[in-house]
Design an enzyme around this catalytic site. Sequence first.
Site, PDB file in Angstrom:
ATOM      1  NE  ARG A 130      -2.191   1.901   3.321  1.00  0.00           N
ATOM      2  CZ  ARG A 130      -2.181   1.600   4.613  1.00  0.00           C
ATOM      3  NH1 ARG A 130      -2.859   0.557   5.070  1.00  0.00           N
ATOM      4  NH2 ARG A 130      -1.491   2.325   5.471  1.00  0.00           N
ATOM      5  CD  GLU A 150       3.619   4.889   6.335  1.00  0.00           C
ATOM      6  OE1 GLU A 150       4.677   4.932   6.995  1.00  0.00           O
ATOM      7  OE2 GLU A 150       2.534   4.541   6.826  1.00  0.00           O
ATOM      8  CG  ASN A 152       2.286   1.077   4.505  1.00  0.00           C
ATOM      9  OD1 ASN A 152       2.610   1.280   5.668  1.00  0.00           O
ATOM     10  ND2 ASN A 152       1.655   1.991   3.785  1.00  0.00           N
ATOM     11  CB  SER A 157      -4.216  -2.808   7.895  1.00  0.00           C
ATOM     12  OG  SER A 157      -3.884  -1.456   8.148  1.00  0.00           O
ATOM     13  CE  LYS A 329       7.673   5.132   7.663  1.00  0.00           C
ATOM     14  NZ  LYS A 329       7.453   3.748   8.127  1.00  0.00           N
ATOM     15  CE  LYS A 391       6.554  10.054   7.667  1.00  0.00           C
ATOM     16  NZ  LYS A 391       5.918   9.523   6.446  1.00  0.00           N
ATOM     17  CD  GLU A 395       5.918   0.100   7.961  1.00  0.00           C
ATOM     18  OE1 GLU A 395       4.845   0.695   7.789  1.00  0.00           O
ATOM     19  OE2 GLU A 395       6.942   0.349   7.305  1.00  0.00           O
ATOM     20  N   GLY A 396       2.764   0.820  11.616  1.00  0.00           N
ATOM     21  CA  GLY A 396       1.631   0.655  12.510  1.00  0.00           C
ATOM     22  C   GLY A 396       1.024   1.920  13.072  1.00  0.00           C
ATOM     23  NE  ARG A 481      -4.395   5.241   6.100  1.00  0.00           N
ATOM     24  CZ  ARG A 481      -3.132   5.172   6.507  1.00  0.00           C
ATOM     25  NH1 ARG A 481      -2.856   4.737   7.723  1.00  0.00           N
ATOM     26  NH2 ARG A 481      -2.147   5.543   5.729  1.00  0.00           N
TER      27      ARG A 481
END
Length: 507
Positions: A130, A150, A152, A157, A329, A391, A395-396, A481
Site C-alpha cells: 500500500r 510512505e 508499506n 491493512s 523509512k 520518522k 510500521e503501525g 483514511r
Amino acid sequence: MYPVYPPRLTEEQEEYLLTNLKDWSIAHGLAVRPAPSYVPTETDPSAALATTAPVTLFPSLFPGVCFEQARNVAEAYNELYAAIASDETWLKGIVEELVEIDDFMANLWKVHLKVKEEGYAHAFTLGLFRSDYMVHVDPSEPQPCVRQVEFNTIASSFGGLSSKVSGLHKHLLSIGAYPESLNSILTDSSLPPSTSIPGLARGMAKAHEAYLECAPTLPTCVIFLVQDLERNVFDQRHLEYAVNEHGIRVFRLPFSRVLKDTHVDANRKLIYTPPQSPGQRFEVSLVYLRAGYSPTEYDNEAAWDARLQLERSAAIKCPSVLLQLAGTKKVQQVLATPHSPHLKRFLPDEKQAAAVLKTFAPIYPLDKSEAGMEARKLATNPDSAVRYVAKPQREGGGNNIYRKAIPDFLHSLPESHWPAHILMEMIEPPEQNNVIFRNGETQQGGVICELGVYGACLWKQGDADGKPHITSNFEAGYLLRTKGDASEEGGVAAGFGAVDSVALVDV
C-alpha cells in the site's frame, strides 16, 4: 480548492443518515471490535461485540487528476520494491547503517543471514503493498499532485474495510441520505468503488497457484499470521473469505502459536496442525503476515525463533524478511533524497522512473553525510523544524515526531541514534471538512485525507544479478483514511483516523 462541503444537516437528515450508516455497516461487516475505552472489558469479557468502524459520513472530495496519478504508478512501485527486495547487496548497505543503533532491524537482518546460509527454500515472494499519498498543491504547478507519505510492505491493512466503506457511501447516495444540494458533486460516477478485497485476494491466490507447481503431498492452506488480540479482525476476515472463494483453505494463526502449531519437515515444507483438529495436517503454501511488524511483538527469543521458522520454510512469504526491510523509512529516504541516483538502478525505464519521482516528497537522512548534516540543522532549529516530520523505521501508526516536537526529541537521544530516523518535508494538503462517526459519536470539522493505493506483485528470484522475474503485477484497489486536522497521526487502528472513500472532483 474545494467547494463548501459537506452541508449542515437538519436533525431529521442526520438521524436518517446515521441510522442507515450504522445498520448497513454492521450488516456488511464494516466493523471492528470495540476498544475497552468504549465498551469496558468487564461488559464484554468474551469479546463477542462489534461496532461500526470509525468512518466518515460523507465521501471526501479528492481531485480526479491526483487519484489517477496515484493509481497509474502502482505497477511501477510494485516493480520498484520487488527489485529492491531482490538486490541483497544493495539492501545490505542500507541495513548495515541501522543495525548498530536499531535492534529490531538488526534482528530481522540476522534472520535473513541464517536463512541465506542454509539457502532459501522457495524462490517466490508475494508483495501486497500500500503506497500512501496526500494531495499537494504547488503554486508553481497548474494542477495539484500527490506526494508519497510512505510505502508499506508488511501488514498493509484496511483492504477489507476499504471496499466496504466505498459501498456504504454508494448506498447512502442511492437511498437519498445526502441532501439534494450535493447532486452535482456526488454521483454514481464520482464515487469509484474500491476493489481491494478481490484484488488482494487475487494476489494471494496467484501465490498459492505458484506453490502448487511444487507438487505438495498434503492438503494445502494459506496462513494468516495475526496478533493475539486483534480488534481489526473483520478487515482481515473479508480477505480471508475472498481467498476461500478461490477454493483455498485459510487458517488464522496467532504469532504466539507458530512454534506450537507448525513445524518444518525434512524437505523444509511448513506443516500446520490445526489445534481444533489435531489429526489433520496441512502444507502451507503462503504465510500472509498481519503480525510481526512491531518490535513489541518480539518480546522473547521464542518470537524470533518463530519468525526464523517461517522464513526458512518453503512456504511463500508475504512479505519475506528482505521485503519487510525494503519497506523501511531509510530505503524511502535513500530513494527520495533530492538528486539521488538510486531510483534508476531499480527502474531503468525512464518514463516509469519519472512518474514515480513526481510522487516523492523531499526526504533527508539524519546521519553525518553532507545531506544529513544539513537536515540536522533544519531539524534542530525550532523555526525550520515546523516544516518537517521525523520518522523511525517502524510500521503501525503512532511512531512519528512532528514539527515543533522534533528538536526536543532529537536532543533526548544520543546523536549516534539520530540516523535511525529520517526527516521528511511535511505535505500540506488543501483544507476541507467532513464528519467522522466514531464510538457512537459524530465529530465535524477540518480533516486531512490520505489515499492508499494497493498493489499486488508476485515474483521469482532471478539469477546472480538479483533481478526478479515478475509473474503477476497489478493495482489492487484503494483506501482513503481521514483524520481531524488537529491530529498529526493517521492510523485508524492506532486510534487516529477513520476509513473513507473518494468523491472525485475537477479542480
